[in-house]
Scaffold this active site. Structure first.
Site, mmCIF file in Angstrom:
data_model
loop_
_atom_site.group_PDB
_atom_site.id
_atom_site.type_symbol
_atom_site.label_atom_id
_atom_site.label_comp_id
_atom_site.label_asym_id
_atom_site.label_seq_id
_atom_site.Cartn_x
_atom_site.Cartn_y
_atom_site.Cartn_z
ATOM 1 N N CYS A 61 16.489 32.516 2.153
ATOM 2 C CA CYS A 61 15.951 31.792 2.861
ATOM 3 C C CYS A 61 16.532 30.410 3.023
ATOM 4 O O CYS A 61 16.198 29.833 4.125
ATOM 5 C CB CYS A 61 14.364 31.491 2.450
ATOM 6 S SG CYS A 61 13.258 32.870 2.389
ATOM 7 N N HIS B 179 22.221 24.551 -6.466
ATOM 8 C CA HIS B 179 22.102 25.696 -6.954
ATOM 9 C C HIS B 179 21.714 25.698 -8.500
ATOM 10 O O HIS B 179 22.475 25.013 -9.197
ATOM 11 C CB HIS B 179 23.303 26.636 -6.726
ATOM 12 C CG HIS B 179 23.071 28.108 -6.894
ATOM 13 N ND1 HIS B 179 22.529 28.533 -7.869
ATOM 14 C CD2 HIS B 179 23.389 29.140 -6.017
ATOM 15 C CE1 HIS B 179 22.461 29.717 -7.787
ATOM 16 N NE2 HIS B 179 23.079 30.160 -6.444
ATOM 17 N N HIS C 113 11.346 12.861 10.200
ATOM 18 C CA HIS C 113 10.744 14.088 10.638
ATOM 19 C C HIS C 113 11.135 15.091 9.382
ATOM 20 O O HIS C 113 12.529 15.204 9.081
ATOM 21 C CB HIS C 113 10.815 14.688 11.862
ATOM 22 C CG HIS C 113 10.531 13.973 12.980
ATOM 23 N ND1 HIS C 113 9.392 13.507 13.331
ATOM 24 C CD2 HIS C 113 11.390 13.229 13.870
ATOM 25 C CE1 HIS C 113 9.355 12.533 14.380
ATOM 26 N NE2 HIS C 113 10.763 12.320 14.682
ATOM 27 N N HIS D 99 11.117 24.587 4.530
ATOM 28 C CA HIS D 99 10.958 25.907 4.694
ATOM 29 C C HIS D 99 9.430 26.328 4.396
ATOM 30 O O HIS D 99 9.014 26.200 3.432
ATOM 31 C CB HIS D 99 12.171 26.311 3.758
ATOM 32 C CG HIS D 99 11.875 27.972 3.859
ATOM 33 N ND1 HIS D 99 11.710 29.026 4.436
ATOM 34 C CD2 HIS D 99 11.382 28.869 2.358
ATOM 35 C CE1 HIS D 99 11.402 29.985 4.233
ATOM 36 N NE2 HIS D 99 11.179 29.980 2.769
#
Length: 258
Positions: free
Chosen positions: A22, A101, A153, A157
């Site tokens: 994603c 990561h 803003h 996800h």
């Protein structure tokens, strides 16, 4: 498929980021940014999509059925340019991209995995650690973004209600900050890497994107990865023609009885 459909030149660079989960949309933007810094007077097209058909789970393991319930088909295309003459007609300027990561940690690595159940059926397994892992990973991402954060803003996800709840709490956001994410999840489901573009379109459709506003896209994906992109609006941004919210924006936000 894109090259064939539009009969693009043979020297077009086509790069496939499938399998990145994603968070692939922001990784693609980061890659496009690097390419545009090298190749002058150039366009880059980023196509971000979710295709659940390859990963539909046909078994009865509850932790693997969840993915079937959340994910939906969706897609977005983003055109980037480094041509100075395109500035006057561009919506946004890309300010920053940050990639984080945490795959070295076992909980992070295993919270979203494709695997076989005890009957040999393949699916995506989601563990209960996913919300806490997401919180920790995004905290590391923010530490890198650090002083760059004067954000108007947020496009978080739309991975699921619990995930949005966790990030709203951990980041100290207001209900209006997470409204684009909740509305996107309600209307379109989890469209994977393209969800952050549905959310940006939501903000535009609501007439909230003004010149100089900064939008922070936060993409989360298996690995575990958190990737961010910060954009600044070059003008007051009106909804795009054929916006996905064109026929339903007045119905949102919706109030749900929880």
């Amino acid at each position: 498929m894109v090259v064939n459909k539009y009969k693009l030149r043979s020297n077009i660079k086509s790069i496939n980021l499938g399998g990145m989960g994603c968070s692939a949309g922001v990784i693609a933007i980061d890659l496009a940014k690097d390419l545009l810094q090298v190749h002058k007077n150039t366009y880059a097209l980023v196509v971000s999509t979710e295709n659940i058909s390859r990963n539909a789970y046909a078994g009865d393991n509850k932790s693997m059925i969840v993915a079937n319930c959340l994910f939906r088909l969706g897609g977005a295309a983003i055109l980037l340019s480094n041509k100075s003459e395109d500035r006057r007609r561009s919506k946004y300027k890309l300010l920053h991209t940050v990639r984080t990561h945490t795959g070295a940690d076992d909980k992070s690595f295993r919270c979203v995995q494709q695997e076989d159940d005890d009957k040999g059926k393949t699916g995506i397994s989601l563990t209960k650690d996913i919300t806490s892992v997401a919180g920790r990973t995004i905290t590391k991402n923010i530490a890198t973004l650090g002083p760059l954060r004067a954000i108007d803003h947020f496009c978080i996800h739309a991975g699921g209600r619990a995930l949005i709840d966790e990030l709203e709490k951990s980041l100290g956001l207001s209900p209006v900050d997470v409204e684009p994410s909740r509305s996107t999840l309600h209307r379109f489901g989890n469209t994977s890497s393209s969800s952050i573009w549905y959310e940006l379109a939501y903000t535009e459709a609501k007439g909230r994107m003004k010149k100089g506003n900064k939008a922070w896209q936060i993409a989360l994906g298996s690995g575990f990865k958190c990737n961010s992109a910060v954009w600044v609006a070059l003008r007051d941004v009106n909804p795009s023609v054929n916006s996905p919210w064109e026929h339903c924006i007045d119905k949102y936000p919706v109030k749900l009885d929880l």
